[in-house]
Scaffold this motif. Sequence first.
Motif, PDB file in Angstrom:
ATOM      1  N   GLU A 105      80.396  61.020   7.383  1.00 10.82           N
ATOM      2  CA  GLU A 105      79.246  60.845   6.758  1.00 10.82           C
ATOM      3  C   GLU A 105      79.340  60.822   5.229  1.00 10.82           C
ATOM      4  O   GLU A 105      78.279  60.157   4.618  1.00 10.82           O
ATOM      5  CB  GLU A 105      78.655  62.574   7.071  1.00 10.82           C
ATOM      6  CG  GLU A 105      78.281  62.818   8.376  1.00 10.82           C
ATOM      7  CD  GLU A 105      76.877  62.087   8.573  1.00 10.82           C
ATOM      8  OE1 GLU A 105      76.086  61.909   7.918  1.00 10.82           O
ATOM      9  OE2 GLU A 105      77.055  61.536  10.006  1.00 10.82           O
ATOM     10  N   ASN A 106      80.331  61.190   4.792  1.00 14.15           N
ATOM     11  CA  ASN A 106      80.640  60.865   3.330  1.00 14.15           C
ATOM     12  C   ASN A 106      80.897  59.208   3.026  1.00 14.15           C
ATOM     13  O   ASN A 106      80.362  58.905   2.048  1.00 14.15           O
ATOM     14  CB  ASN A 106      81.678  61.473   2.762  1.00 14.15           C
ATOM     15  CG  ASN A 106      81.496  62.969   2.484  1.00 14.15           C
ATOM     16  OD1 ASN A 106      80.452  63.462   2.610  1.00 14.15           O
ATOM     17  ND2 ASN A 106      82.693  63.779   2.598  1.00 14.15           N
ATOM     18  N   VAL A 107      81.508  58.692   3.910  1.00 11.63           N
ATOM     19  CA  VAL A 107      81.414  57.149   4.082  1.00 11.63           C
ATOM     20  C   VAL A 107      80.112  56.563   4.113  1.00 11.63           C
ATOM     21  O   VAL A 107      79.835  55.640   3.239  1.00 11.63           O
ATOM     22  CB  VAL A 107      82.370  56.584   4.877  1.00 11.63           C
ATOM     23  CG1 VAL A 107      82.517  55.211   5.201  1.00 11.63           C
ATOM     24  CG2 VAL A 107      83.860  57.288   5.015  1.00 11.63           C
ATOM     25  N   LYS A 108      79.164  56.976   4.939  1.00  7.60           N
ATOM     26  CA  LYS A 108      77.889  56.386   5.106  1.00  7.60           C
ATOM     27  C   LYS A 108      77.126  56.775   3.717  1.00  7.60           C
ATOM     28  O   LYS A 108      76.600  55.734   3.142  1.00  7.60           O
ATOM     29  CB  LYS A 108      77.406  57.244   6.089  1.00  7.60           C
ATOM     30  CG  LYS A 108      75.732  56.759   6.245  1.00  7.60           C
ATOM     31  CD  LYS A 108      75.153  57.424   7.605  1.00  7.60           C
ATOM     32  CE  LYS A 108      73.711  56.611   7.771  1.00  7.60           C
ATOM     33  NZ  LYS A 108      73.117  57.472   8.651  1.00  7.60           N
ATOM     34  N   ALA A 109      77.206  57.871   3.083  1.00  5.05           N
ATOM     35  CA  ALA A 109      76.822  57.878   1.880  1.00  5.05           C
ATOM     36  C   ALA A 109      77.112  56.912   0.533  1.00  5.05           C
ATOM     37  O   ALA A 109      76.455  56.407   0.018  1.00  5.05           O
ATOM     38  CB  ALA A 109      76.939  59.432   1.193  1.00  5.05           C
ATOM     39  N   ILE A 110      78.577  56.847   0.752  1.00  3.29           N
ATOM     40  CA  ILE A 110      79.243  55.981  -0.324  1.00  3.29           C
ATOM     41  C   ILE A 110      78.718  54.560  -0.324  1.00  3.29           C
ATOM     42  O   ILE A 110      78.534  53.923  -1.054  1.00  3.29           O
ATOM     43  CB  ILE A 110      80.633  56.103  -0.478  1.00  3.29           C
ATOM     44  CG1 ILE A 110      81.108  57.353  -0.719  1.00  3.29           C
ATOM     45  CG2 ILE A 110      81.289  55.012  -1.375  1.00  3.29           C
ATOM     46  CD1 ILE A 110      82.579  57.947  -0.704  1.00  3.29           C
ATOM     47  N   PHE A 111      78.511  53.968   1.157  1.00  3.12           N
ATOM     48  CA  PHE A 111      78.553  52.691   1.335  1.00  3.12           C
ATOM     49  C   PHE A 111      76.946  52.289   1.737  1.00  3.12           C
ATOM     50  O   PHE A 111      76.627  51.181   1.239  1.00  3.12           O
ATOM     51  CB  PHE A 111      79.409  52.144   2.642  1.00  3.12           C
ATOM     52  CG  PHE A 111      80.763  52.165   2.575  1.00  3.12           C
ATOM     53  CD1 PHE A 111      81.305  51.739   1.199  1.00  3.12           C
ATOM     54  CD2 PHE A 111      81.595  52.169   3.735  1.00  3.12           C
ATOM     55  CE1 PHE A 111      82.518  51.492   1.048  1.00  3.12           C
ATOM     56  CE2 PHE A 111      82.841  51.989   3.250  1.00  3.12           C
ATOM     57  CZ  PHE A 111      83.368  51.685   1.963  1.00  3.12           C
ATOM     58  N   THR A 399      75.956  63.218  -5.277  1.00  2.56           N
ATOM     59  CA  THR A 399      76.359  64.214  -4.069  1.00  2.56           C
ATOM     60  C   THR A 399      76.897  63.515  -2.969  1.00  2.56           C
ATOM     61  O   THR A 399      76.212  62.369  -2.685  1.00  2.56           O
ATOM     62  CB  THR A 399      75.292  65.382  -3.774  1.00  2.56           C
ATOM     63  OG1 THR A 399      74.208  64.665  -2.954  1.00  2.56           O
ATOM     64  CG2 THR A 399      74.880  65.978  -4.949  1.00  2.56           C
ATOM     65  N   LEU A 400      77.853  64.072  -2.368  1.00  2.00           N
ATOM     66  CA  LEU A 400      78.231  63.749  -1.059  1.00  2.00           C
ATOM     67  C   LEU A 400      77.806  64.835   0.112  1.00  2.00           C
ATOM     68  O   LEU A 400      77.826  66.161  -0.401  1.00  2.00           O
ATOM     69  CB  LEU A 400      79.880  63.399  -0.828  1.00  2.00           C
ATOM     70  CG  LEU A 400      80.145  62.258  -1.840  1.00  2.00           C
ATOM     71  CD1 LEU A 400      81.738  62.116  -1.534  1.00  2.00           C
ATOM     72  CD2 LEU A 400      79.540  60.946  -1.284  1.00  2.00           C
ATOM     73  N   PRO A 401      77.429  64.482   1.374  1.00  2.00           N
ATOM     74  CA  PRO A 401      76.807  65.545   2.413  1.00  2.00           C
ATOM     75  C   PRO A 401      77.714  66.490   2.761  1.00  2.00           C
ATOM     76  O   PRO A 401      77.214  67.720   2.921  1.00  2.00           O
ATOM     77  CB  PRO A 401      76.241  64.780   3.225  1.00  2.00           C
ATOM     78  CG  PRO A 401      77.025  63.383   3.506  1.00  2.00           C
ATOM     79  CD  PRO A 401      77.370  62.938   1.905  1.00  2.00           C
ATOM     80  N   ARG A 402      78.936  66.300   2.847  1.00  3.25           N
ATOM     81  CA  ARG A 402      80.084  67.366   3.403  1.00  3.25           C
ATOM     82  C   ARG A 402      81.178  67.466   2.775  1.00  3.25           C
ATOM     83  O   ARG A 402      81.746  66.392   1.934  1.00  3.25           O
ATOM     84  CB  ARG A 402      80.193  66.693   5.013  1.00  3.25           C
ATOM     85  CG  ARG A 402      79.175  67.025   5.742  1.00  3.25           C
ATOM     86  CD  ARG A 402      79.404  67.226   7.209  1.00  3.25           C
ATOM     87  NE  ARG A 402      80.300  66.116   7.720  1.00  3.25           N
ATOM     88  CZ  ARG A 402      80.044  65.583   9.096  1.00  3.25           C
ATOM     89  NH1 ARG A 402      79.122  66.046   9.779  1.00  3.25           N
ATOM     90  NH2 ARG A 402      80.843  64.890   9.549  1.00  3.25           N
ATOM     91  N   GLY A 403      81.968  68.441   3.050  1.00  6.32           N
ATOM     92  CA  GLY A 403      83.211  68.403   2.399  1.00  6.32           C
ATOM     93  C   GLY A 403      83.383  69.810   1.674  1.00  6.32           C
ATOM     94  O   GLY A 403      84.756  70.361   1.313  1.00  6.32           O
ATOM     95  N   GLY A 404      82.223  70.460   1.204  1.00  2.00           N
ATOM     96  CA  GLY A 404      82.314  71.664   0.305  1.00  2.00           C
ATOM     97  C   GLY A 404      82.335  72.975   0.930  1.00  2.00           C
ATOM     98  O   GLY A 404      81.996  73.020   2.201  1.00  2.00           O
TER      99      GLY A 404
END
Length: 540
Positions: A105-111, A399-404
């Motif tokens: 999900e974070n990779v998708k946000a970044i790319f 922001t990134l969607p997950r990990g916090g």
Amino acid sequence: MAWLSFGFFFGAAVILISLKLVSSLIARRRLNLEASRQGCEPPYALPNKDFLGLTRLLGLLKATKEERGPQYLLDTINAEAGEDVHTLHIHIFPRAQTLMTRDPENVKAIFVTHASSFEINAHRSGIFRPLLGDGIFTSRGEAWRHSRGLLRPQFSREQLSDLTLEQRHVDTLLSSLPTGPDGWTEVVDLQPHFFRMTLEAMTEFLYGHSPSQLDANPSAPSTPVFGHHLDAGKSYINTRLALGKFHWLIHPRAFTNHCNQVHAYVDYFIQQKFQHRWWKASSPTNPDTEKPKKFILLDELAKQTSNAQVLRSETLNVLSAGRDTTASLLAWLFYFLARHPVTFSHLRSTILSTFGPNPQDITFPQLKNCTYLHHCINETLRMTAILPIMERVSLEDTTLPRGGGKDGQKPIFIPKGQSVLISTYALQMRADIWGSDPGVFRPERWENRRPGMEFVPFGGGPRKCIGQQFALTSASYTMVRLLQRFDKCENMETPVGQRIRFQHGLSIRSGTGAVVRLREAMKPNTVDGSGDGEGGKEKV
């Protein structure tokens, strides 16, 4: 007076440091308030082993030297954070607090979804420039868009679907693999053969000729010499990447020599172009006319500029990446197939049923639709992560969607200038995504799977590798030709049972090569049935 001057400068220094600390505290408070407003929470942070993060840097450099760099990062995450932590802060000198993620999900946000908020590190240009110059893989913003626009026609479907170039260079490869009376080749490391083949093919693809087609010219550059200097230069680049903004510390005389030799290879073709001697050697695609039929990147670039350094940089960026990616993939394929004879046999049966035994019957649509061949290629890319780390830097607060948070499900606030590392190797080794055996080569895991952002061997979004289809087409065609000819592949690596070794030179290649021997396939004699003394069969 001396004491007065000292007191003045000391006081000024104290004031400046105090102002810096106050400014930093204000900025941090602002960021914390903004993060809270957006519902963000901080991710897990690996404990610092020292103040500067030197211990982790030295550990990474040591692991890279021992050809286990990707495993080092994976083992570090799993051992110190846990297998269920997929986004975390890590302190590796010279970066401050770096965010590392293996969350799709974070990779998708970044790319993709937040792609405009991320860019490659600004230091990359300075890191790569001595060897590759400024081109598509080092430029940012408008300069990158300009480079991509120039290159796009080179990788059009029309270009890729013409297999003539691939056929010629694979023919040369096959001629370098003679078999004995028993039908077996000698023990051979296929990896250097693949690197020479892809270098020759990419040179012709970009410049219209390859060195082997100009052998009559004593000044023509040597492919093996160029390959040696390019590999050595990339080893220095890899260390410079690890040092980030301190990359300038690594620039010894040997590195300069390697860069000069690499430049001389490309400059030869550029000089031939401008000295009007380019087509004195007959064109492989159209020998009776003045110009080739196909789009040649050097020709098109030369219409826009006569700056030899620009021409060198733009073409060298593509030459380097195209050569390494395809050759590494092919070597890894044979590394795994030699260790999995059942998979080899299944793949060969699939190839024969799809393409038959005749190389002339291979078509681009067939290559695109040979499902099991793609399963084997994807599994090889997953197992090895030829580009094991991809770095991006935030251009603005985002922001990134997950990990916090404690459960890792909260969004994370990413301040402007934050470095984010995507560990593709760690992502592609997640048991919760790929099954309980992610470290096992098993192409069947790709059945009924449509990969998403958990599988990004060529990146994603706007900066996705422009040469992806070229690399996959070249690798697919080469595999079909080799397995049409050979029906067995034996692992001949010694000693037997060595661990997998990742040799890092920007992309990942096999540290032990692909040491095998191959058996040429036999077919029933179609003339009189008498055969060749081998049970009524003859070599294909």
